[in-house]
Write an enzyme that holds these catalytic residues in place. Sequence first.
Site, PDB file in Angstrom:
ATOM      1  N   ASP A   1      -1.375  23.119  -8.388  1.00  0.00           N
ATOM      2  CA  ASP A   1      -1.389  22.654  -7.005  1.00  0.00           C
ATOM      3  C   ASP A   1      -1.151  23.856  -6.105  1.00  0.00           C
ATOM      4  OD1 ASP A   1      -0.896  19.502  -5.870  1.00  0.00           O
ATOM      5  OD2 ASP A   1      -0.602  21.165  -4.459  1.00  0.00           O
TER       6      ASP A   1
ATOM      7  N   GLU B   1      -1.064   2.208  -7.813  1.00  0.00           N
ATOM      8  CA  GLU B   1       0.294   2.707  -7.640  1.00  0.00           C
ATOM      9  C   GLU B   1       1.238   1.631  -8.157  1.00  0.00           C
ATOM     10  OE1 GLU B   1       0.992   4.146  -3.675  1.00  0.00           O
ATOM     11  OE2 GLU B   1      -0.828   5.339  -3.733  1.00  0.00           O
TER      12      GLU B   1
ATOM     13  N   ASN C   1     -13.293  -0.742  -5.190  1.00  0.00           N
ATOM     14  CA  ASN C   1     -12.302  -0.897  -4.123  1.00  0.00           C
ATOM     15  C   ASN C   1     -12.837  -1.742  -2.972  1.00  0.00           C
ATOM     16  OD1 ASN C   1     -10.300   0.350  -5.490  1.00  0.00           O
ATOM     17  ND2 ASN C   1     -10.289   2.234  -4.302  1.00  0.00           N
TER      18      ASN C   1
ATOM     19  N   ALA D   1      -3.082 -14.380  -0.010  1.00  0.00           N
ATOM     20  CA  ALA D   1      -3.245 -14.338   1.450  1.00  0.00           C
ATOM     21  C   ALA D   1      -1.948 -13.873   2.089  1.00  0.00           C
ATOM     22  CB  ALA D   1      -3.616 -15.725   1.959  1.00  0.00           C
TER      23      ALA D   1
ATOM     24  N   CYS E   1      -5.830   4.012  -0.423  1.00  0.00           N
ATOM     25  CA  CYS E   1      -7.171   3.871  -1.010  1.00  0.00           C
ATOM     26  C   CYS E   1      -8.046   2.836  -0.327  1.00  0.00           C
ATOM     27  CB  CYS E   1      -7.040   3.519  -2.490  1.00  0.00           C
ATOM     28  SG  CYS E   1      -6.354   4.866  -3.444  1.00  0.00           S
TER      29      CYS E   1
HETATM   30  C1  UDX Z   1      -6.122   0.260  -5.360  1.00  0.00           C
HETATM   31  C2  UDX Z   1      -6.949  -0.267  -6.541  1.00  0.00           C
HETATM   32  O1  UDX Z   1      -6.382  -1.492  -7.026  1.00  0.00           O
HETATM   33  C3  UDX Z   1      -7.007   0.773  -7.644  1.00  0.00           C
HETATM   34  O2  UDX Z   1      -7.844   0.322  -8.698  1.00  0.00           O
HETATM   35  C4  UDX Z   1      -7.557   2.072  -7.068  1.00  0.00           C
HETATM   36  O3  UDX Z   1      -7.558   3.083  -8.039  1.00  0.00           O
HETATM   37  C5  UDX Z   1      -6.725   2.524  -5.868  1.00  0.00           C
HETATM   38  O4  UDX Z   1      -6.663   1.481  -4.911  1.00  0.00           O
HETATM   39  P1  UDX Z   1      -3.508   0.504  -4.846  1.00  0.00           P
HETATM   40  O5  UDX Z   1      -3.888   1.110  -3.532  1.00  0.00           O
HETATM   41  O6  UDX Z   1      -2.429   1.137  -5.654  1.00  0.00           O
HETATM   42  O7  UDX Z   1      -4.781   0.422  -5.824  1.00  0.00           O
HETATM   43  O8  UDX Z   1      -3.051  -0.985  -4.517  1.00  0.00           O
HETATM   44  P2  UDX Z   1      -3.457  -2.472  -4.913  1.00  0.00           P
HETATM   45  O9  UDX Z   1      -2.519  -2.994  -5.911  1.00  0.00           O
HETATM   46  O10 UDX Z   1      -4.901  -2.602  -5.189  1.00  0.00           O
HETATM   47  O11 UDX Z   1      -3.140  -3.217  -3.535  1.00  0.00           O
HETATM   48  C6  UDX Z   1      -3.795  -2.827  -2.330  1.00  0.00           C
HETATM   49  C7  UDX Z   1      -3.298  -3.597  -1.144  1.00  0.00           C
HETATM   50  O12 UDX Z   1      -3.783  -4.933  -1.186  1.00  0.00           O
HETATM   51  C8  UDX Z   1      -1.785  -3.700  -1.010  1.00  0.00           C
HETATM   52  O13 UDX Z   1      -1.431  -3.459   0.352  1.00  0.00           O
HETATM   53  C9  UDX Z   1      -1.481  -5.127  -1.399  1.00  0.00           C
HETATM   54  O14 UDX Z   1      -0.329  -5.627  -0.769  1.00  0.00           O
HETATM   55  C10 UDX Z   1      -2.739  -5.837  -0.907  1.00  0.00           C
HETATM   56  N1  UDX Z   1      -3.039  -7.093  -1.611  1.00  0.00           N
HETATM   57  C11 UDX Z   1      -3.312  -7.084  -2.945  1.00  0.00           C
HETATM   58  C12 UDX Z   1      -3.072  -8.294  -0.902  1.00  0.00           C
HETATM   59  O15 UDX Z   1      -2.861  -8.314   0.313  1.00  0.00           O
HETATM   60  N2  UDX Z   1      -3.386  -9.455  -1.562  1.00  0.00           N
HETATM   61  C13 UDX Z   1      -3.641  -9.475  -2.893  1.00  0.00           C
HETATM   62  O16 UDX Z   1      -3.919 -10.572  -3.417  1.00  0.00           O
HETATM   63  C14 UDX Z   1      -3.607  -8.263  -3.606  1.00  0.00           C
END
Ligand code: UDX
Length: 448
Positions: free
Chosen positions: A33, A159, A223, A267, A275
């Site tokens: 890094d 994450e 995504n 919801a 991401c």
């Molecule tokens: C996401 C993808 O899941 C992962 O595969 C990719 O590599 C990176 O982006 P991440 O950003 O870690 O991962 O979070 P994720 O668990 O997907 O949740 C994303 C957001 O959606 C969060 O803010 C979560 O609170 C929200 N969410 C998730 C909802 O509002 N409702 C749901 O039913 C699921």
Amino acid sequence: MAGMRMTVIGTGYLGATHAACMAELGHEVLGIDVDQTKIDALKAGKVPFFEPGLPEVLERNLANGRLCFTTDYKEAAEFANVHFIGVGTPQQRGSYAADTTYVEAAVDSLVPHLQGDHVIFGKSTVPVGTAQALQERANKLISASASLEIAWNPEFLREGYAVNDTITPDRIVLGVRSTNSTNSTETRAEEIAREVYATPLADGTPFIVTDLQTAELVKVSANAFLATKISFINAVSEVCEIVGADVTQLADAIGHDERIGRKFLGAGLGFGGGCLPKDIRAFMARAGELGADQALTFLREVDAINMRRRERVVDLSREILGSLIGRRITVLGAAFKPNSDDVRDSPALAVAGQLNLAGASVRVYDPEAMDNARRVFPTLDYADSLDDALADAELVILATEWDEFRQLDPEHAGQLVESKTLIDARNVLPVPAWHSAGWELHALGRSL
Ligand code: UDX
């Protein structure tokens, strides 16, 4: 089988996790890094962010000597012939597009030092066409005695589950340049990837080998689909609110259909993080550049539905309290989701910030994200503990569904607050228990 040698360029969430997990799989790994403080922390066994399980993997592999860190690209070029790039591709300032300068910088810094035959696997999420452009860029930088193949190996880790998602992924996707020769269908990158991922492949993990552009698109499409699924249920939630229907029961009911599935139909306050929001915008921007902007205009709506949920919680707070000015509101949660200290584009923090700007006196508590939240929104009041956060609140908003909040005892909480009024913005609390403790509950997409 003996481990391989490899480097991982970029030691943020993605790179640090990948480096530690590759060592855990038995490989010898050097993480690189440009940020000396990050490297110093990792060398000392400290993960510079909150990720359950990662500190143990890091410490174990530092101790057994399979994992090292450096800021020196020359050392990286000499250490191995296999390199992963896991640097960030944030949203560009003033545009929807992704900023690929860090990926380009990684190639520019590494490639001139290479001797012999090398393969770079890009893991960062990039606009379609980037891998091809990087190969052309590298071809101009590489010395005459060396060769380089750039392949794309997108990462799907979440994450909070990053270690597991890396060691036992759902699928491994590899994009390689097309092979023109008829007698060789496997590129060197594919052969090496099979060795790198020998353990998960032996366990039957699906392995999809495709061209570079498909691999790049797989990641953003995944995504975009997840974001669309969340916004779909949140759009239905808006209608539920008007007619008094219950969006959580509705999600359960449609989720039983295997073609739909219940996951990502939670919801509430919607999606945030580093991401989903950035990736749907970058996907739209790239489609526009390619002349296919109409194909993805629906993602604009996905984004807008998502942002409206934040406004709805602010409006609901105003409706409940009459006026926001000077009112004491407690926001439970600052991270964009539980099991993370990441506050990038956090819905919880956005609501807290908007309420504060509208004149409310906002107090925030999060089990892990306090320091990051303070940096982004220094003007909010941060509580030392959950009890401290609840003290004298006129309204409580559950904005991130940490277990600590889901398991909160409503009787105990009721004794701390001034008014037993709560918005469950993630639809996770056991409603009967809270009702019997005398709480007035509000939620998104259902009347309680
Ligand atoms: C996401 C993808 O899941 C992962 O595969 C990719 O590599 C990176 O982006 P991440 O950003 O870690 O991962 O979070 P994720 O668990 O997907 O949740 C994303 C957001 O959606 C969060 O803010 C979560 O609170 C929200 N969410 C998730 C909802 O509002 N409702 C749901 O039913 C699921």
